[in-house]
Write a protein that holds these residues in place. Structure first.
Motif, PDB file in Angstrom:
ATOM      1  N   GLY A 149     -45.149 -27.168 -24.987  1.00 47.89           N
ATOM      2  CA  GLY A 149     -44.424 -27.740 -23.575  1.00 47.89           C
ATOM      3  C   GLY A 149     -43.070 -27.181 -23.404  1.00 47.89           C
ATOM      4  O   GLY A 149     -42.685 -27.098 -22.048  1.00 47.89           O
ATOM      5  N   VAL A 150     -42.306 -27.146 -24.326  1.00 47.44           N
ATOM      6  CA  VAL A 150     -40.785 -26.614 -24.304  1.00 47.44           C
ATOM      7  C   VAL A 150     -40.914 -24.994 -23.536  1.00 47.44           C
ATOM      8  O   VAL A 150     -40.104 -24.949 -22.753  1.00 47.44           O
ATOM      9  CB  VAL A 150     -40.072 -26.648 -25.299  1.00 47.44           C
ATOM     10  N   ARG A 151     -41.636 -24.224 -24.335  1.00 47.48           N
ATOM     11  CA  ARG A 151     -41.832 -22.910 -23.878  1.00 47.48           C
ATOM     12  C   ARG A 151     -42.193 -22.760 -22.229  1.00 47.48           C
ATOM     13  O   ARG A 151     -41.906 -21.735 -21.618  1.00 47.48           O
ATOM     14  CB  ARG A 151     -42.676 -22.124 -24.811  1.00 47.48           C
ATOM     15  N   PHE A 152     -43.130 -23.602 -21.843  1.00 47.51           N
ATOM     16  CA  PHE A 152     -43.759 -23.628 -20.736  1.00 47.51           C
ATOM     17  C   PHE A 152     -42.802 -24.130 -19.549  1.00 47.51           C
ATOM     18  O   PHE A 152     -42.486 -23.485 -18.514  1.00 47.51           O
ATOM     19  CB  PHE A 152     -45.106 -24.480 -20.801  1.00 47.51           C
ATOM     20  N   THR A 156     -40.303 -23.099 -15.595  1.00 45.35           N
ATOM     21  CA  THR A 156     -40.192 -23.950 -14.392  1.00 45.35           C
ATOM     22  C   THR A 156     -39.185 -24.504 -13.842  1.00 45.35           C
ATOM     23  O   THR A 156     -38.048 -24.672 -14.400  1.00 45.35           O
ATOM     24  CB  THR A 156     -41.230 -25.101 -14.782  1.00 45.35           C
ATOM     25  N   GLY A 157     -39.147 -24.563 -12.464  1.00 43.23           N
ATOM     26  CA  GLY A 157     -37.955 -24.995 -11.749  1.00 43.23           C
ATOM     27  C   GLY A 157     -37.639 -26.478 -11.762  1.00 43.23           C
ATOM     28  O   GLY A 157     -36.715 -26.992 -11.806  1.00 43.23           O
ATOM     29  N   TRP A 158     -38.761 -27.397 -12.051  1.00 39.93           N
ATOM     30  CA  TRP A 158     -38.668 -28.806 -12.079  1.00 39.93           C
ATOM     31  C   TRP A 158     -38.151 -29.113 -13.281  1.00 39.93           C
ATOM     32  O   TRP A 158     -37.649 -30.446 -13.373  1.00 39.93           O
ATOM     33  CB  TRP A 158     -40.025 -29.186 -11.965  1.00 39.93           C
ATOM     34  N   GLU A 164     -37.970 -30.760  -7.696  1.00 42.78           N
ATOM     35  CA  GLU A 164     -39.141 -29.565  -7.226  1.00 42.78           C
ATOM     36  C   GLU A 164     -40.569 -30.400  -7.838  1.00 42.78           C
ATOM     37  O   GLU A 164     -41.580 -29.800  -7.454  1.00 42.78           O
ATOM     38  CB  GLU A 164     -38.853 -28.481  -7.880  1.00 42.78           C
ATOM     39  N   CYS A 165     -40.493 -31.528  -8.465  1.00 44.08           N
ATOM     40  CA  CYS A 165     -41.679 -32.213  -8.498  1.00 44.08           C
ATOM     41  C   CYS A 165     -42.106 -32.939  -7.329  1.00 44.08           C
ATOM     42  O   CYS A 165     -43.398 -33.058  -7.350  1.00 44.08           O
ATOM     43  CB  CYS A 165     -41.567 -33.518  -9.674  1.00 44.08           C
ATOM     44  N   TRP A 166     -41.682 -32.817  -6.091  1.00 45.58           N
ATOM     45  CA  TRP A 166     -41.999 -33.602  -5.045  1.00 45.58           C
ATOM     46  C   TRP A 166     -42.000 -32.431  -3.784  1.00 45.58           C
ATOM     47  O   TRP A 166     -42.673 -33.032  -2.545  1.00 45.58           O
ATOM     48  CB  TRP A 166     -41.153 -34.775  -4.882  1.00 45.58           C
TER      49      TRP A 166
END
Length: 398
Positions: A149-152, A156-158, A164-166
């Motif tokens: 999860g941390v590496r992914f 990401t921008g969010w 950016e989640c929305w």
């Protein structure tokens, strides 16, 4: 059935205004979360369960043997037909009146009968070896999924800007990484749900069953209405503390007390700071205020945020228990001897307690002493804890 499905998948509940399910169908240009994607989690959950059995047998068990963790279970109670009948047909925790009656009938003192019932209850517990293997499996999975999860998320921008989640919600394409992350987390919790019926039955069976159902519901809910971006943040945040609590339990079973205390202290600091600090400031802020500003509320939005608020209430309760445990240990001046995973009056007392109790064979001689007035459930033993995302009990009292 068609009418029920149409009612359940009502677009005005699940989706923002003017958005339909047809708008979120997969195309050559973009892929969106589909409810049928989650069917994959069922066979994968079975595979994870089988992997767990192999892992515990060929990896965790040799590690436990290398740490000299005992392989034998608790000492068995002396065979006694009368007490066995009471234990199986009437009660596993006889009250004081029944203990006195059995004492007269068998010509045993009350303390000996109490010890017999405690030993008999202990026979149904897993050995320290089994508990170590279970914790090592959970530790390995949580460590892997948290690292993934941390590496992914760092790409990401969010993660860095939660707005950016929305942006452009719900028309946010589903990436391979998000799909893998969700399916793996969902499969793991489904496997935990299944394994409850094959593992040794615990006193908090119903509580943990409801916990797994709630976790599965949250993961499924956020995937179906494409709140997957914020969902990945929630999952990663919660996995961090679970790694440390399982590591602390492994150290406890291996009798590495200093390491156990250190890991638990790290767990407590991380748990409280992440669940009472980062979670409301980072997660609830974006699901409530930023999403309201960018997307606006709609029925499933309210349901999702209500579930997250309930989760925050649980965080507060568990944090209170953790602080209470630490304060009592410090106030009694037992910091040097403190074992945070051995706490009294815990709901999991008959499962997580160690096998180092007073389990000497019962004597057939009746002794009248002050020890006969001890509590009927044998509270002179240590108890342990279990800790998971969103529903795990944490230490209560020392």
């Amino acid at each position: 059935m068609a009418g029920i499905l149409a009612w359940f998948w009502n677009e005005r509940f699940w989706l923002p205004h003017n958005v339909t399910w047809a708008d979120l169908k997969n195309t050559d240009e973009a892929t969106f979360p589909q409810a049928e994607d989650l069917y994959l989690a069922c066979p994968l959950a079975f595979c994870i369960f089988m992997i767990r059995l192999v892992f515990e047998r060929f990896i965790a068990r040799p590690c436990a043997m290398g740490l000299k963790i005992q392989t034998n279970g608790p000492q068995k109670a002396q065979p006694n037909a009368i007490l066995e009948k009471v234990f199986t047909a009437i009660t596993k925790h006889p009250d004081e009146k029944r203990l006195e009656g059995l004492s007269k009938q068998l010509d045993w003192d009350v303390r000996t009968i109490q010890r017999w019932f405690r030993q008999r209850r202990n026979q149904e517990k897993p050995s320290t070896l089994a508990r170590f293997c279970e914790s090592m499996w959970r530790f390995t999975f949580y460590l892997y999924i948290f690292t993934y999860g941390v590496r992914f998320l760092k790409k990401t921008g969010w993660l860095w800007n939660t707005k950016e989640c929305w942006y452009n919600y719900p028309y946010q394409p589903l990436t391979v990484d998000i799909h893998y992350y969700y399916i793996l987390e969902l499969s793991f919790y489904l496997s935990l749900l299944f394994s409850q019926f094959t593992d040794i039955r615990r006193k908090d069976f119903l509580i943990m069953f409801l916990h797994h159902v709630a976790t599965i519901s949250l993961i499924t809910f956020s995937y179906v209405n494409n709140m997957a971006r914020v969902g990945t943040l929630v999952m990663c945040l919660h996995d961090a503390a679970d790694v440390l609590i399982e590591a602390a339990k492994m150290a406890n079973y291996a009798k590495c007390q200093i390491l156990c205390n250190l890991l638990f202290a790290m767990f407590a600091i991380l748990f409280i700071s992440s669940r009472l600090g980062v979670y409301p400031v980072w997660i609830l802020n974006t699901t409530f205020f930023e999403s309201w500003e960018i997307v606006g509320p709609y029925p499933s939005w309210w349901v999702f945020n209500l579930l997250l608020i309930l989760l925050q209430l649980l965080h507060s309760f568990w944090s209170y228990l953790i602080v209470k445990t630490a304060c009592r240990a410090i106030s009694k001046g037992k910091v040097g001897k403190w074992n945070p995973l051995h706490v009294s009056k815990d709901d999991r007392s008959d499962i997580e307690s160690g096998s180092d109790e007073d389990d000497s064979p019962p004597s057939n001689h009746k002794h009248h002493s002050s020890s006969s007035t001890t509590t009927t459930n044998g509270t002179n033993k240590n108890h342990g804890t279990n800790g998971y995302l969103t529903g795990a009990p944490y230490p209560d009292e020392h």
